[in-house]
Write a protein that holds these residues in place. Sequence first.
Motif, PDB file in Angstrom:
ATOM      1  N   PHE A  39       0.826  -1.205   0.000  1.00 24.88           N
ATOM      2  CA  PHE A  39       0.000   0.000   0.000  1.00 24.88           C
ATOM      3  C   PHE A  39       0.865   1.263   0.000  1.00 24.88           C
ATOM      4  O   PHE A  39       1.811   1.379   0.768  1.00 24.88           O
ATOM      5  CB  PHE A  39      -0.917   0.025   1.225  1.00 24.88           C
ATOM      6  N   ASN A  40       0.529   2.186  -0.902  1.00 26.40           N
ATOM      7  CA  ASN A  40       1.229   3.478  -1.031  1.00 26.40           C
ATOM      8  C   ASN A  40       0.323   4.545  -0.443  1.00 26.40           C
ATOM      9  O   ASN A  40      -0.731   4.866  -1.012  1.00 26.40           O
ATOM     10  CB  ASN A  40       1.507   3.778  -2.514  1.00 26.40           C
ATOM     11  N   ASN A  41       0.705   5.124   0.737  1.00 26.98           N
ATOM     12  CA  ASN A  41      -0.162   6.088   1.405  1.00 26.98           C
ATOM     13  C   ASN A  41      -0.152   7.474   0.755  1.00 26.98           C
ATOM     14  O   ASN A  41      -0.852   8.373   1.216  1.00 26.98           O
ATOM     15  CB  ASN A  41       0.203   6.201   2.890  1.00 26.98           C
ATOM     16  N   VAL A  42       0.628   7.639  -0.280  1.00 23.82           N
ATOM     17  CA  VAL A  42       0.627   8.918  -1.019  1.00 23.82           C
ATOM     18  C   VAL A  42      -0.411   8.873  -2.137  1.00 23.82           C
ATOM     19  O   VAL A  42      -1.207   9.778  -2.318  1.00 23.82           O
ATOM     20  CB  VAL A  42       2.020   9.230  -1.594  1.00 23.82           C
ATOM     21  N   THR A  43      -0.399   7.759  -2.899  1.00 22.96           N
ATOM     22  CA  THR A  43      -1.339   7.611  -4.020  1.00 22.96           C
ATOM     23  C   THR A  43      -2.606   6.885  -3.605  1.00 22.96           C
ATOM     24  O   THR A  43      -3.547   6.793  -4.383  1.00 22.96           O
ATOM     25  CB  THR A  43      -0.670   6.845  -5.171  1.00 22.96           C
ATOM     26  N   ASP A  44      -2.664   6.337  -2.335  1.00 17.65           N
ATOM     27  CA  ASP A  44      -3.795   5.535  -1.864  1.00 17.65           C
ATOM     28  C   ASP A  44      -4.047   4.351  -2.793  1.00 17.65           C
ATOM     29  O   ASP A  44      -5.192   4.002  -3.121  1.00 17.65           O
ATOM     30  CB  ASP A  44      -5.070   6.395  -1.745  1.00 17.65           C
ATOM     31  N   LYS A  45      -2.979   3.716  -3.278  1.00 20.39           N
ATOM     32  CA  LYS A  45      -3.082   2.547  -4.146  1.00 20.39           C
ATOM     33  C   LYS A  45      -2.115   1.473  -3.663  1.00 20.39           C
ATOM     34  O   LYS A  45      -1.156   1.748  -2.933  1.00 20.39           O
ATOM     35  CB  LYS A  45      -2.765   2.921  -5.611  1.00 20.39           C
ATOM     36  N   CYS A  46      -2.369   0.245  -4.116  1.00 19.77           N
ATOM     37  CA  CYS A  46      -1.440  -0.854  -3.843  1.00 19.77           C
ATOM     38  C   CYS A  46      -0.437  -0.899  -4.997  1.00 19.77           C
ATOM     39  O   CYS A  46      -0.841  -0.990  -6.170  1.00 19.77           O
ATOM     40  CB  CYS A  46      -2.195  -2.183  -3.735  1.00 19.77           C
ATOM     41  N   ASP A  47       0.868  -0.802  -4.695  1.00 21.94           N
ATOM     42  CA  ASP A  47       1.908  -0.810  -5.719  1.00 21.94           C
ATOM     43  C   ASP A  47       2.624  -2.159  -5.711  1.00 21.94           C
ATOM     44  O   ASP A  47       2.886  -2.741  -4.650  1.00 21.94           O
ATOM     45  CB  ASP A  47       2.947   0.299  -5.456  1.00 21.94           C
TER      46      ASP A  47
END
Length: 345
Positions: A39-47
């Motif tokens: 989880f990427n808390n900047v883009t709110d997506k799973c990378d």
Amino acid sequence: MDTTSDKCSVSVLNSCDASYTLSGNLCSKSITCATPGVFNNVTDKCDAGLITACNVPGFVFDVANGVCQKSADCGFATLNTYSNKCIASQLENCSGWSWDGTTNDCHAPPTCETGTYNPATNRCENVASECGTYTWNPVSNQCTLDAVCKQDISFPLNNTIQLNGNLDICISDAVHNCVTGTTYNGLPIIKCEAVPVCNGAVQYDPVSNQCVVSADCPYGSQYACMANPLAGGKMQCSPYACNDIANAINTGARACTGGSCKTMNANMIIDPMLYKKHGITTVPAFVYVKGLQMTNPDMSEGYNANLSNSGESVRIYGDASLKYILGKLAEAAGSNNLDKLARML
């Protein structure tokens, strides 16, 4: 009992789904991504980390452009990056190539065993296809997938579960279990509340924040409390002297005796709270309130919390016929309905 809001209250019993943790007024849990995502808390997506392997021999993955590529193969010729053509010295026979009289070269367009030739990069390119269920993002040069909060159909407020991008957690509303007869009041109260109800021949006093059940009059011990049959047997008292009045109103002339009086039946109720609310100091007194609406008809009109709507009031003192009094009230209040009623008498 909350004396500030004049309401009964109990603590809220909050509960969350078994996989969630109650924090303040929210249910929450950490976000999990499908393998191999993080989880990427900047883009709110799973990378997911980039898979750079190219399936075609001879091709190398270009991270900047996100493609598999290799240098163009011109065989015996040389690649001209200006014209994006393979160029060979002039031959009497170009062996299937084209003769360019301007450049005095044989030329042919570059060919790619797989993929497509990109004249901008002078390379054969093949789009990366190793993201699986993820999607390639050319901006971040990563395989990405939108983060989704797991739904639980057994949870009563399942439809409130959602991703909070600011907190980077999944959240949902909490279930508020209030006892029967009370209603949950959210922020800033955060309690289950109910309007105070006094059972039996008693009355709630908002001044003292209690139900009056004793024989002691709140206006002073010199005034006696009595069960008022016209108020459902409620114990009531008043600082004003009681007069023996008939349950009827004289609608005609002021002076009348015996059977010559023209009267109208009326539901007479003595309510000390109305005396206090409208500042009545002498009797007889007549008060007209515009747009009066009560929440509970069984409670006193003098209790402000029982009024859902109440406009300006008009007050008149004096011993006169009902027709005269109604006419004066209609004139002072500007009420056509009162004026019509007065004319009917």
